[in-house]
Design a protein around this motif. Structure first.
Motif, PDB file in Angstrom:
ATOM      1  N   GLY A 184       4.600  -7.739  12.479  1.00  0.00           N
ATOM      2  CA  GLY A 184       5.435  -6.828  13.243  1.00  0.00           C
ATOM      3  C   GLY A 184       4.803  -6.316  14.514  1.00  0.00           C
ATOM      4  O   GLY A 184       5.264  -5.336  15.093  1.00  0.00           O
ATOM      5  N   GLY A 185       3.765  -6.941  14.997  1.00  0.00           N
ATOM      6  CA  GLY A 185       3.056  -6.475  16.193  1.00  0.00           C
ATOM      7  C   GLY A 185       1.592  -6.265  15.889  1.00  0.00           C
ATOM      8  O   GLY A 185       0.917  -7.158  15.365  1.00  0.00           O
ATOM      9  N   PRO A 186       1.055  -5.077  16.159  1.00  0.00           N
ATOM     10  CA  PRO A 186      -0.382  -4.852  16.022  1.00  0.00           C
ATOM     11  C   PRO A 186      -0.819  -4.385  14.636  1.00  0.00           C
ATOM     12  O   PRO A 186      -1.939  -3.923  14.476  1.00  0.00           O
ATOM     13  N   PHE A 187       0.048  -4.489  13.622  1.00  0.00           N
ATOM     14  CA  PHE A 187      -0.254  -3.925  12.309  1.00  0.00           C
ATOM     15  C   PHE A 187      -0.833  -4.988  11.375  1.00  0.00           C
ATOM     16  O   PHE A 187      -0.257  -6.072  11.232  1.00  0.00           O
ATOM     17  N   ARG A 188      -1.937  -4.657  10.731  1.00  0.00           N
ATOM     18  CA  ARG A 188      -2.614  -5.630   9.873  1.00  0.00           C
ATOM     19  C   ARG A 188      -2.073  -5.532   8.454  1.00  0.00           C
ATOM     20  O   ARG A 188      -2.197  -4.518   7.786  1.00  0.00           O
ATOM     21  N   LEU A 189      -1.490  -6.628   7.968  1.00  0.00           N
ATOM     22  CA  LEU A 189      -0.956  -6.695   6.617  1.00  0.00           C
ATOM     23  C   LEU A 189      -1.918  -7.401   5.666  1.00  0.00           C
ATOM     24  O   LEU A 189      -2.000  -7.062   4.490  1.00  0.00           O
ATOM     25  N   PHE A 190      -2.655  -8.396   6.182  1.00  0.00           N
ATOM     26  CA  PHE A 190      -3.556  -9.191   5.349  1.00  0.00           C
ATOM     27  C   PHE A 190      -4.989  -9.080   5.872  1.00  0.00           C
ATOM     28  O   PHE A 190      -5.207  -8.917   7.080  1.00  0.00           O
ATOM     29  N   PRO A 191      -5.993  -9.220   5.001  1.00  0.00           N
ATOM     30  CA  PRO A 191      -7.388  -9.080   5.436  1.00  0.00           C
ATOM     31  C   PRO A 191      -7.926 -10.303   6.169  1.00  0.00           C
ATOM     32  O   PRO A 191      -8.900 -10.192   6.914  1.00  0.00           O
ATOM     33  N   HIS A 192      -7.342 -11.466   5.949  1.00  0.00           N
ATOM     34  CA  HIS A 192      -7.888 -12.705   6.515  1.00  0.00           C
ATOM     35  C   HIS A 192      -6.757 -13.521   7.149  1.00  0.00           C
ATOM     36  O   HIS A 192      -5.580 -13.338   6.836  1.00  0.00           O
ATOM     37  N   ASN A 193      -7.135 -14.452   8.035  1.00  0.00           N
ATOM     38  CA  ASN A 193      -6.143 -15.382   8.559  1.00  0.00           C
ATOM     39  C   ASN A 193      -6.464 -16.799   8.108  1.00  0.00           C
ATOM     40  O   ASN A 193      -7.581 -17.099   7.683  1.00  0.00           O
ATOM     41  N   HIS A 194      -5.460 -17.657   8.184  1.00  0.00           N
ATOM     42  CA  HIS A 194      -5.592 -19.058   7.768  1.00  0.00           C
ATOM     43  C   HIS A 194      -5.143 -19.984   8.894  1.00  0.00           C
ATOM     44  O   HIS A 194      -4.667 -21.084   8.623  1.00  0.00           O
ATOM     45  N   HIS A 195      -5.307 -19.533  10.113  1.00  0.00           N
ATOM     46  CA  HIS A 195      -4.821 -20.330  11.238  1.00  0.00           C
ATOM     47  C   HIS A 195      -5.517 -21.682  11.346  1.00  0.00           C
ATOM     48  O   HIS A 195      -4.902 -22.654  11.773  1.00  0.00           O
ATOM     49  N   GLU A 196      -6.772 -21.758  10.987  1.00  0.00           N
ATOM     50  CA  GLU A 196      -7.523 -22.997  11.199  1.00  0.00           C
ATOM     51  C   GLU A 196      -7.627 -23.856   9.954  1.00  0.00           C
ATOM     52  O   GLU A 196      -8.414 -24.792   9.910  1.00  0.00           O
ATOM     53  N   GLU A 197      -6.814 -23.550   8.946  1.00  0.00           N
ATOM     54  CA  GLU A 197      -6.865 -24.302   7.695  1.00  0.00           C
ATOM     55  C   GLU A 197      -5.480 -24.285   7.061  1.00  0.00           C
ATOM     56  O   GLU A 197      -4.666 -23.405   7.347  1.00  0.00           O
ATOM     57  N   PRO A 198      -5.196 -25.239   6.179  1.00  0.00           N
ATOM     58  CA  PRO A 198      -3.931 -25.179   5.441  1.00  0.00           C
ATOM     59  C   PRO A 198      -3.921 -23.971   4.509  1.00  0.00           C
ATOM     60  O   PRO A 198      -4.962 -23.474   4.091  1.00  0.00           O
ATOM     61  N   GLY A 199      -2.719 -23.498   4.196  1.00  0.00           N
ATOM     62  CA  GLY A 199      -2.584 -22.388   3.259  1.00  0.00           C
ATOM     63  C   GLY A 199      -2.082 -21.119   3.915  1.00  0.00           C
ATOM     64  O   GLY A 199      -2.027 -21.003   5.150  1.00  0.00           O
ATOM     65  N   PHE A 200      -1.727 -20.133   3.063  1.00  0.00           N
ATOM     66  CA  PHE A 200      -1.082 -18.913   3.523  1.00  0.00           C
ATOM     67  C   PHE A 200      -1.570 -17.711   2.725  1.00  0.00           C
ATOM     68  O   PHE A 200      -1.970 -17.825   1.570  1.00  0.00           O
ATOM     69  N   SER A 201      -1.519 -16.535   3.365  1.00  0.00           N
ATOM     70  CA  SER A 201      -1.566 -15.271   2.652  1.00  0.00           C
ATOM     71  C   SER A 201      -0.133 -14.892   2.293  1.00  0.00           C
ATOM     72  O   SER A 201       0.783 -15.101   3.089  1.00  0.00           O
ATOM     73  N   ILE A 202       0.044 -14.320   1.093  1.00  0.00           N
ATOM     74  CA  ILE A 202       1.397 -14.061   0.597  1.00  0.00           C
ATOM     75  C   ILE A 202       1.496 -12.621   0.100  1.00  0.00           C
ATOM     76  O   ILE A 202       0.647 -12.166  -0.675  1.00  0.00           O
ATOM     77  N   PHE A 203       2.525 -11.917   0.557  1.00  0.00           N
ATOM     78  CA  PHE A 203       2.857 -10.576   0.083  1.00  0.00           C
ATOM     79  C   PHE A 203       4.192 -10.651  -0.624  1.00  0.00           C
ATOM     80  O   PHE A 203       5.154 -11.226  -0.104  1.00  0.00           O
ATOM     81  N   MET A 204       4.274 -10.038  -1.822  1.00  0.00           N
ATOM     82  CA  MET A 204       5.536 -10.005  -2.561  1.00  0.00           C
ATOM     83  C   MET A 204       5.831  -8.594  -3.029  1.00  0.00           C
ATOM     84  O   MET A 204       4.951  -7.916  -3.570  1.00  0.00           O
ATOM     85  N   LEU A 205       7.053  -8.152  -2.791  1.00  0.00           N
ATOM     86  CA  LEU A 205       7.567  -6.907  -3.358  1.00  0.00           C
ATOM     87  C   LEU A 205       8.422  -7.308  -4.555  1.00  0.00           C
ATOM     88  O   LEU A 205       9.468  -7.934  -4.400  1.00  0.00           O
ATOM     89  N   HIS A 206       7.966  -6.975  -5.754  1.00  0.00           N
ATOM     90  CA  HIS A 206       8.616  -7.479  -6.964  1.00  0.00           C
ATOM     91  C   HIS A 206       9.882  -6.719  -7.322  1.00  0.00           C
ATOM     92  O   HIS A 206      10.796  -7.285  -7.926  1.00  0.00           O
ATOM     93  N   ARG A 207       9.960  -5.473  -7.004  1.00  0.00           N
ATOM     94  CA  ARG A 207      11.159  -4.694  -7.291  1.00  0.00           C
ATOM     95  C   ARG A 207      11.311  -3.605  -6.239  1.00  0.00           C
ATOM     96  O   ARG A 207      10.327  -3.171  -5.639  1.00  0.00           O
ATOM     97  N   LEU A 208      12.540  -3.200  -6.024  1.00  0.00           N
ATOM     98  CA  LEU A 208      12.814  -2.186  -5.017  1.00  0.00           C
ATOM     99  C   LEU A 208      12.381  -0.828  -5.557  1.00  0.00           C
ATOM    100  O   LEU A 208      13.023  -0.248  -6.428  1.00  0.00           O
ATOM    101  N   ASN A 209      11.270  -0.328  -5.049  1.00  0.00           N
ATOM    102  CA  ASN A 209      10.690   0.930  -5.503  1.00  0.00           C
ATOM    103  C   ASN A 209      10.343   1.749  -4.269  1.00  0.00           C
ATOM    104  O   ASN A 209       9.362   1.461  -3.583  1.00  0.00           O
ATOM    105  N   PRO A 210      11.159   2.775  -3.933  1.00  0.00           N
ATOM    106  CA  PRO A 210      10.902   3.536  -2.705  1.00  0.00           C
ATOM    107  C   PRO A 210       9.503   4.130  -2.632  1.00  0.00           C
ATOM    108  O   PRO A 210       8.882   4.131  -1.566  1.00  0.00           O
ATOM    109  N   LEU A 211       8.982   4.622  -3.766  1.00  0.00           N
ATOM    110  CA  LEU A 211       7.632   5.191  -3.753  1.00  0.00           C
ATOM    111  C   LEU A 211       6.584   4.118  -3.481  1.00  0.00           C
ATOM    112  O   LEU A 211       5.624   4.342  -2.734  1.00  0.00           O
ATOM    113  N   ALA A 212       6.777   2.926  -4.076  1.00  0.00           N
ATOM    114  CA  ALA A 212       5.843   1.828  -3.827  1.00  0.00           C
ATOM    115  C   ALA A 212       5.887   1.413  -2.360  1.00  0.00           C
ATOM    116  O   ALA A 212       4.848   1.142  -1.744  1.00  0.00           O
TER     117      ALA A 212
END
Length: 325
Positions: free
Chosen positions: A209-237
């Motif tokens: 979303g711009g300058p905000f860091r979501l993941f600790p590492h990048n995978h630009h120079e290698e195959p693979g991805f960092s993945i974030f999942m929200l498992h259920r809609l939880n406003p507090l989470a």
């Protein structure tokens, strides 16, 4: 007998004139900076979606490298077209978010960027492939893909509003979520392991979303991805993750997962919107994997941190001021 001067390298600058921070005055100035740096520049503007790919495929054979002028979506479209006939790619970040440029520490000063482009120093970037329902061939993305809430926001986003107020348009569109989005759950399968989620983000980089860091590492120079999942809609989470997101501190929560993976598929009982690099790509089911080959992109060396935080907003403000002049 005098030595002949070296032949100037030839660059093809492909520009999306609807990009959020584009102006004719800025284009003229950027071309002048490139020419002062010793480059010969041919400028071509896109006129419709998919036009950038046509320009790449019909580029002059003597082109030494291509400069992609636009946002993340335009850059991804140009990069995709270059996969079959590669040459170095460089960026002129004039989009609304410019997440990839921030990630790669591309200068937002046009003069400094022209100097970088003329230097020709490259890094290898390994893109991702995204295939959604009904697609006959995959779509390339360089930074990230989002399924669920993320895809819905991009699907509903007004291009006019995005042009007018930039990244804020995403936030305003997201305010409609509680009233307009049904929040369907779907299955995310990562390397054979299945999870239930209502939001899945796959990223090659650290920023979101711009300058905000979501993941600790990048995978630009290698195959693979960092993945974030929200498992259920939880406003507090969501609130806890938002605070952690802003403070850059991990916040373990059973409602979310951070993992790494190589191959991801998403499917469910109902179609769910999908986006990549800020453009709507269709609906689930979808499959995400690494592209078969990497790309060469002109950018600073990898040991430099991504441009983010306060310095980004300072550059953003400077760009706005330049447009007003």
């Amino acid at each position: 007998m005098t030595a002949s001067s070296p032949t100037p390298r030839k660059a093809l600058l492909i520009v999306n004139p609807t990009a959020g921070h584009y102006s004719e005055k800025r284009l003229t100035g950027f071309v002048q900076h490139l020419e002062r740096a010793g480059l010969t520049v041919q400028v071509t503007k896109t006129r419709y979606q998919g036009h950038a790919a046509d320009i790449v495929q019909n580029r002059p054979p003597e082109t030494d490298f291509i400069i992609a002028g636009g946002g993340d979506g335009t850059i991804a479209e140009i990069a995709h077209a270059m996969m079959e006939n590669p040459c170095p790619l460089s960026l002129w970040p004039v989009g609304s978010a410019n997440v990839l440029a921030l990630e790669l520490n591309i200068p937002f000063s046009d003069a400094h960027n022209a100097t970088l482009i003329a230097s020709g120093q490259t890094r290898t970037l390994w893109p991702g492939w995204l295939t959604t329902e009904g697609q006959t061939s995959p779509t390339l993305f360089l930074q990230m893909a989002g399924i669920g809430l993320d895809g819905w926001v991009v699907q509903q986003l007004s291009s006019t509003l995005k042009k007018r107020i930039g990244r804020l348009a995403y936030a305003l569109t997201a305010l409609r979520l509680p009233f307009a989005y049904p929040f369907p759950a779907f299955e995310t399968c990562v390397d054979g392991r299945t999870y239930h989620s209502c939001l899945t983000i796959m990223s090659k980089g650290r920023l979101y979303g711009g300058p905000f860091r979501l993941f600790p590492h990048n995978h630009h120079e290698e195959p693979g991805f960092s993945i974030f999942m929200l498992h259920r809609l939880n406003p507090l989470a969501l609130l806890r993750q938002l605070l952690a997101f802003c403070c850059r501190k991990p916040c373990p929560d059973p409602a979310v997962s951070y993992i790494k993976g190589q191959t991801i598929t998403c499917s469910g009982n109902k179609p769910v919107p999908v986006q990549s690099d800020g453009d709507f790509r269709g609906m689930t089911p979808c499959c995400i994997a690494s592209a078969p080959t990497p790309l060469q992109i002109i950018c600073p060396t990898r040991n430099q941190p991504p441009s983010e935080g306060r310095s980004f907003f300072r550059r953003y403000s400077l760009n706005i001021e330049k447009r007003r002049c």
